[in-house]
Scaffold this motif. Structure first.
Motif, short mmCIF file in Angstrom:
data_model
loop_
_atom_site.label_atom_id
_atom_site.label_comp_id
_atom_site.label_asym_id
_atom_site.label_seq_id
_atom_site.Cartn_x
_atom_site.Cartn_y
_atom_site.Cartn_z
N GLU A 29 48.06 33.61 30.95
CA GLU A 29 48.44 33.66 30.17
C GLU A 29 48.91 33.10 28.95
O GLU A 29 48.91 31.90 29.30
N ASP B 236 41.74 37.91 41.47
CA ASP B 236 43.66 37.81 40.95
C ASP B 236 44.01 36.43 40.87
O ASP B 236 43.51 34.67 41.54
N LYS C 289 46.10 34.17 34.84
CA LYS C 289 46.12 35.80 34.90
C LYS C 289 44.79 36.24 36.06
O LYS C 289 45.28 37.25 36.66
N GLU C 290 44.22 35.24 35.52
CA GLU C 290 42.45 35.62 37.00
C GLU C 290 42.07 34.40 37.05
O GLU C 290 42.06 33.16 35.66
#
Length: 715
Positions: free
Chosen positions: A284, A206, A290-291
């Protein structure tokens, strides 16, 4: 190797367990499927098994004649010697490394070496134990695997760049967000398929670095997905690397930039391996993370290879730079020098700067070039040559040989030269000296022939003289035996008439005493006293002659029993003088029991007799074993002996005191000396007047053939 103490079961003796342990070690050593060897501290092979000989192509005798340095690839030698130094200094107890050996046929073999050091009980180094495993096939496979990983990494980076471009396009084209999102989803699916297919550790976290999924992680580390979830993956990173790894994560998250770091990862076997981790942030549309998608690549072999290569290069230059009394040169296929080092390089008139980067034609005189060029070509063709080459006013011993890479291909040649001018001059001097010596030898041989003839005559005369001496010795021995026998017979036969004289003299004194005047009675006392002393003298002389003529065979004799018998014989003298006799435990000897009784009785009796007035006699006897013989001592507190008389007291009939002071004939110590010498021993005395006397005598512990049980040395 660390020294340890092995606990043995109570029902097994330690020596038996040790023997079994040693037998297991010898069997394991001899029949091991991998190479095993014992190596001396200077690198010589001490012991090796058949697997090692088969691996290297040498016979056992050939390997025992060389060192491990001789067959070690120059690029690997420094790392190996560094580990050896750490073992000797105690910094490490063992080490393991990959290195290259030269096979007897010249090809390179990759091996996995495990080394340890054996120390003695004082922790002094004795020798090394080496375990050697052939990993050539594995190294080839690893090389192929590395190429595949590098190609995959390039593809991943290319794909990552494409993903970045796609994300940037999504941010600019908000109107097509849905379409782009679908395209991104499709791209992620392809990427995840790629992750599943790769052999590297591939992970997804994450935005904060908590693990969402891994590929191959459990197979390498043993952590299952649940244990690795979140920040559980940090637990298998080496404790010394965790803080730095998390710090790199924090900086990458803050800057939303590429995450790259190196750390040591604990494998499921418990050992640590080096990994290079690289993570790419997936953003994003609003620019937030985002990850993270990343890989962890095992770089243990690469790092070891890089370190080994660095040390090998440094070792190679160190070896060349310190090459004794000469120089080491490397040249490529164009005969261009790529390395020039050596302690005597400047003696040739060159510096390393003048040689390195130049061809031999550019730097060498034509005549020298013409001599060396064929040798260089032979080395590049795989041949080893040796030659003596004059240069300037010096003579050099030159060796040329090929240098091969990991694949066994020749990529360079080596020249090693040593200045042998002094040696050649010495050889010439030696030849001249040899010629001169041969002339002198011929002259000396002629002189020796003349001397030899003279010596032959002298030897014949000496042999004749020796024979005469032997005859004289035999005559003397026979004469001594006859004299001894005569002394015995004479002393024995004289006793009977002397006994008659003594008896009748005493009867005459008793029956006619009242008829003798005072002078006659005094004369009669002299006659009786003289006869009595003569009788005692004859008895002592008889005892002296019996030491050699009537001796008994030797047998085991307990000296403690002998001493008890002597004390019984002397109990009246001991009681009259209130003497104190003490002793230490005494040994058992192969000896004549009766003569030992006589020996101890004479010495103890003298100690009691020659006591100081006003003091009670104290006598102490002890024995100790020194260099294969028993040393006895009889110490008293008597009147002592003046130093000038210490030697003469053992001579027959020699007395130091008048008969009025102390009785006796002067034969007792002569008998003691003869008894000790019959037992192949020595006797002497140490004394100071008024300080007491100590008599010493020796008797061999393990007697020679003349003292063996049942053998009389005088027979």
């Amino acid at each position: 190797m660390e020294t340890h103490v092995e606990c043995f079961p109570e029902d097994k003796h330690p020596e038996a367990a040790l023997y079994e342990s040693e037998e297991r070690f010898r069997s394991a050593f001899k029949y091991a499927a991998i190479g095993m060897a014992l190596v001396a501290l200077d690198g010589r092979w001490l012991k090796l098994n058949r697997s090692l000989c088969k691996l290297l192509g040498y016979s056992q005798q050939e390997l025992l004649a060389i060192t491990f340095q001789y067959i070690t690839h120059p690029d690997d030698l420094d790392a190996d010697l560094n580990y050896v130094e750490q073992l000797l200094s105690g910094k490490i107890s063992h080490y393991q490394m990959e290195k290259r050996y030269f096979h007897k046929q010249g090809r390179i073999i990759w091996i996995l070496l495990s080394g340890s050091l054996v120390r003695d009980r004082e922790s002094q180094p004795l020798y090394f134990i080496a375990q050697i495993q052939d990993i050539s096939d594995r190294k080839q496979a690893e090389t192929a695997l590395k190429r595949a990983k590098d190609e995959l990494e390039i593809r991943v980076e290319e794909r990552t760049a494409q993903l970045r471009q796609a994300l940037e396009q999504l941010q600019l084209e908000s109107a097509e967000r849905k379409k782009s999102a679908e395209a991104l989803h499709e791209s992620e699916q392809r990427y995840r398929s790629l992750v599943t297919a790769t052999s590297q550790l591939v992970w997804i976290t994450d935005p904060e670095g908590r693990t969402r999924g891994t590929s191959g992680w459990q197979a390498i580390t043993g952590q299952n997905p649940e244990e690795a979830q979140g920040f559980g993956w940090v637990e298998v990173i080496h404790p010394d690397d965790r803080e730095r790894t998390l710090k790199d994560w924090t900086e990458a998250i803050a800057s939303k930039s590429l995450y790259e770091t190196e750390y040591r990862l604990r494998t499921k076997g418990g050992s640590y391996r080096d990994f290079f981790a690289r993570g790419v942030p997936i953003l994003e549309a609003d620019g937030s993370i985002k990850e993270w998608v990343g890989t962890s690549t095992d770089i243990t072999d690469r790092k070891q290879a890089e370190e080994a290569q660095r040390k090998s290069e440094e070792l190679y230059r160190t070896f060349a730079r310190n090459f004794p009394n000469g120089a080491v040169l490397l040249f490529d296929r164009e005969l261009r020098y790529i390395l020039a080092e050596g302690t005597h390089l400047t003696s040739t008139g060159f510096t390393k700067e003048q040689l390195e980067g130049k061809t031999i034609r550019e730097v060498l005189p034509p005549e020298t070039y013409a001599t060396l060029e064929p040798l260089y070509r032979s080395a590049l063709a795989g041949e080893t040559q040796s030659s003596e080459i004059p240069y300037a006013d010096r003579i050099y011993q030159v060796h040329t040989l090929p240098v091969r890479n990991e694949q066994g291909e020749i990529f360079a040649g080596m020249l090693m030269s040593q200045d042998i001018t002094v040696q050649k001059q010495a050889e010439q001097v030696l030849r001249n000296a040899k010629d001169e010596l041969e002339v002198r030898v011929r002259e000396r041989t002629r002189e020796l022939a003349e001397v030899n003839a003279s010596l032959q005559t002298e030897i014949a005369e000496r042999i004749e003289a020796q024979q005469q001496l032997e005859q004289l010795a035999a005559d003397l021995k026979r004469s001594n035996q006859e004299l001894e026998q005569f002394a015995y017979v004479a002393s024995h036969d004289l006793q009977e008439p002397l006994r008659a004289v003594t008896g009748y003299t005493q009867l005459l004194a008793q029956e006619y005493q009242d008829r003798f005047d005072e002078s006659a009675q005094e004369y009669m006392g002299y006659v009786v006293d003289g006869a009595t002393r003569m009788q005692q003298l004859i008895r002592d002389l008889l005892a002296y002659s019996r030491v050699g003529s009537r001796a008994r065979e030797f047998a085991p004799v307990d000296c403690n029993g002998v001493l008890h018998q002597v004390l019984d014989n002397l109990q009246i003298a001991i009681a009259e003088t209130n003497a104190s006799i003490t002793h230490q435990p005494l040994p058992t000897l192969i000896a004549d029991n009766n003569q030992l009784v006589q020996l101890f009785q004479n010495l103890i009796g003298n100690a009691i007799k020659f006591n100081r007035k006003g003091e009670l006699p104290q006598v102490h006897i002890e024995a100790q074993l020194n260099d294969g013989e028993w040393l006895f001592s009889v110490r008293d507190n008597g009147i002592g002996i003046k130093p000038q008389y210490l030697e003469r007291i053992f001579i027959i009939f020699k007395r130091l005191h008048t008969r009025k002071e102390f009785s006796g004939t002067g034969i007792g110590l002569a008998i003691c000396k003869k008894i000790v010498e019959r037992h192949k021993g020595r006797i002497w005395v140490e004394s100071q007047p008024g300080m007491g006397t100590t008599f010493y005598f020796t008797i061999p512990q393990a007697a020679d053939s003349s003292l063996e049980l049942g053998t009389n040395p005088d027979d």
